[in-house]
Design a protein around this motif. Structure first.
Motif, PDB file in Angstrom:
ATOM      1  N   LEU A  60      50.556  41.945  35.617  1.00 34.05           N
ATOM      2  CA  LEU A  60      50.911  42.209  37.003  1.00 34.05           C
ATOM      3  C   LEU A  60      51.360  40.919  37.662  1.00 34.05           C
ATOM      4  CD1 LEU A  60      47.882  44.376  38.174  1.00 34.05           C
ATOM      5  CD2 LEU A  60      50.206  45.191  37.796  1.00 34.05           C
ATOM      6  N   ASN A  61      52.428  41.004  38.415  1.00 30.11           N
ATOM      7  CA  ASN A  61      52.856  39.918  39.291  1.00 30.11           C
ATOM      8  C   ASN A  61      52.664  40.424  40.711  1.00 30.11           C
ATOM      9  OD1 ASN A  61      53.759  38.000  37.309  1.00 30.11           O
ATOM     10  ND2 ASN A  61      55.418  39.424  36.888  1.00 30.11           N
ATOM     11  N   ILE A  62      51.876  39.677  41.463  1.00 26.69           N
ATOM     12  CA  ILE A  62      51.524  40.107  42.813  1.00 26.69           C
ATOM     13  C   ILE A  62      51.802  38.978  43.795  1.00 26.69           C
ATOM     14  CG2 ILE A  62      49.741  41.705  41.998  1.00 26.69           C
ATOM     15  CD1 ILE A  62      47.655  39.542  42.741  1.00 26.69           C
ATOM     16  N   LEU A  63      51.857  39.328  45.060  1.00 29.61           N
ATOM     17  CA  LEU A  63      51.958  38.306  46.092  1.00 29.61           C
ATOM     18  C   LEU A  63      50.631  37.557  46.157  1.00 29.61           C
ATOM     19  CD1 LEU A  63      53.782  40.325  48.873  1.00 29.61           C
ATOM     20  CD2 LEU A  63      54.756  38.545  47.397  1.00 29.61           C
ATOM     21  N   TYR A  64      50.691  36.258  46.195  1.00 26.73           N
ATOM     22  CA  TYR A  64      49.485  35.435  46.275  1.00 26.73           C
ATOM     23  C   TYR A  64      48.900  35.579  47.671  1.00 26.73           C
ATOM     24  CZ  TYR A  64      46.587  31.217  46.475  1.00 26.73           C
ATOM     25  OH  TYR A  64      45.554  30.347  46.628  1.00 26.73           O
ATOM     26  N   ASP A  65      47.653  36.030  47.736  1.00 18.16           N
ATOM     27  CA  ASP A  65      47.027  36.308  49.029  1.00 18.16           C
ATOM     28  C   ASP A  65      45.871  35.360  49.331  1.00 18.16           C
ATOM     29  OD1 ASP A  65      45.408  37.350  47.075  1.00 18.16           O
ATOM     30  OD2 ASP A  65      45.215  39.324  47.960  1.00 18.16           O
ATOM     31  N   GLU A  66      45.952  34.175  48.809  1.00 16.94           N
ATOM     32  CA  GLU A  66      45.002  33.090  49.065  1.00 16.94           C
ATOM     33  C   GLU A  66      43.580  33.457  48.676  1.00 16.94           C
ATOM     34  OE1 GLU A  66      45.731  30.627  52.468  1.00 16.94           O
ATOM     35  OE2 GLU A  66      47.537  31.759  52.893  1.00 16.94           O
ATOM     36  N   ASP A  67      42.620  33.013  49.445  1.00 22.43           N
ATOM     37  CA  ASP A  67      41.230  33.108  49.006  1.00 22.43           C
ATOM     38  C   ASP A  67      40.480  34.331  49.508  1.00 22.43           C
ATOM     39  OD1 ASP A  67      41.079  32.405  51.635  1.00 22.43           O
ATOM     40  OD2 ASP A  67      39.788  30.678  51.340  1.00 22.43           O
ATOM     41  N   GLY A  68      41.145  35.249  50.174  1.00 26.38           N
ATOM     42  CA  GLY A  68      40.410  36.383  50.728  1.00 26.38           C
ATOM     43  C   GLY A  68      40.818  37.731  50.167  1.00 26.38           C
ATOM     44  N   GLY A  69      41.601  37.749  49.117  1.00 28.40           N
ATOM     45  CA  GLY A  69      42.106  39.032  48.649  1.00 28.40           C
ATOM     46  C   GLY A  69      41.995  39.216  47.148  1.00 28.40           C
ATOM     47  N   LEU A  70      43.045  39.820  46.597  1.00 27.93           N
ATOM     48  CA  LEU A  70      43.054  40.163  45.178  1.00 27.93           C
ATOM     49  C   LEU A  70      42.950  38.935  44.290  1.00 27.93           C
ATOM     50  CD1 LEU A  70      43.287  42.151  42.867  1.00 27.93           C
ATOM     51  CD2 LEU A  70      45.759  42.241  43.255  1.00 27.93           C
ATOM     52  N   TYR A  71      43.676  37.863  44.633  1.00 22.14           N
ATOM     53  CA  TYR A  71      43.607  36.668  43.792  1.00 22.14           C
ATOM     54  C   TYR A  71      42.174  36.134  43.713  1.00 22.14           C
ATOM     55  CZ  TYR A  71      44.181  32.127  41.745  1.00 22.14           C
ATOM     56  OH  TYR A  71      44.040  31.043  40.916  1.00 22.14           O
ATOM     57  N   ALA A  72      41.479  36.081  44.823  1.00 20.93           N
ATOM     58  CA  ALA A  72      40.103  35.573  44.828  1.00 20.93           C
ATOM     59  C   ALA A  72      39.191  36.444  43.968  1.00 20.93           C
ATOM     60  CB  ALA A  72      39.571  35.499  46.251  1.00 20.93           C
TER      61      ALA A  72
END
Length: 132
Positions: A60-72
């Protein structure tokens, strides 16, 4: 004569659910692969092939959502080595798995473009048609 109409989906049409949290309109693109593992044995009559199991992987390539979302959430699960529960819903189908491992996680950034995150997963993910 009947005509079949196929609706095309964009990445933003997919919802990704990781460990009971939905993330929608964040997917840029991705793919899921189902690869049968075949064991080949040489016999007196030639080669015999038997499927031993199936490996399912996804990217999956996703929008980077910083430290409060899916990436975290993915970063924490990757650090701990924990299995994640995955549900990917798109159109009239969904892929789900309870014991999925993160095999790769990265962030890309460009000067004027949106930052993105890429994740690779592997595990038992089953496809189920969804009836509207």
């Amino acid at each position: 004569m009947s005509e079949t109409v196929i609706d095309a989906l964009t990445g933003a049409d997919f919802t990704v659910k990781i460990n009971d949290t939905d993330y929608s309109a964040i997917v840029i693109d991705g793919g899921l692969t189902k690869a049968p593992n075949v064991l080949t044995t040489t016999t007196l009559r030639g080669k015999a092939r038997a499927q031993t199991d199936v490996t399912r992987t996804g990217d999956l390539n996703i929008l980077y959502d910083e430290d409060g979302g899916l990436y975290a959430a993915l970063e924490a699960a990757s650090d701990d080595g924990d299995d994640i529960e995955v549900l990917i819903i798109g159109g009239s189908g969904q892929w789900s798995g309870e014991h999925v491992k993160i095999t790769n996680l990265g962030v890309s950034y460009a000067g004027e473009a949106h930052s993105t995150c890429s994740v690779s997963i592997e595990g038992d993910m089953d496809f189920t048609p969804v009836t509207p």
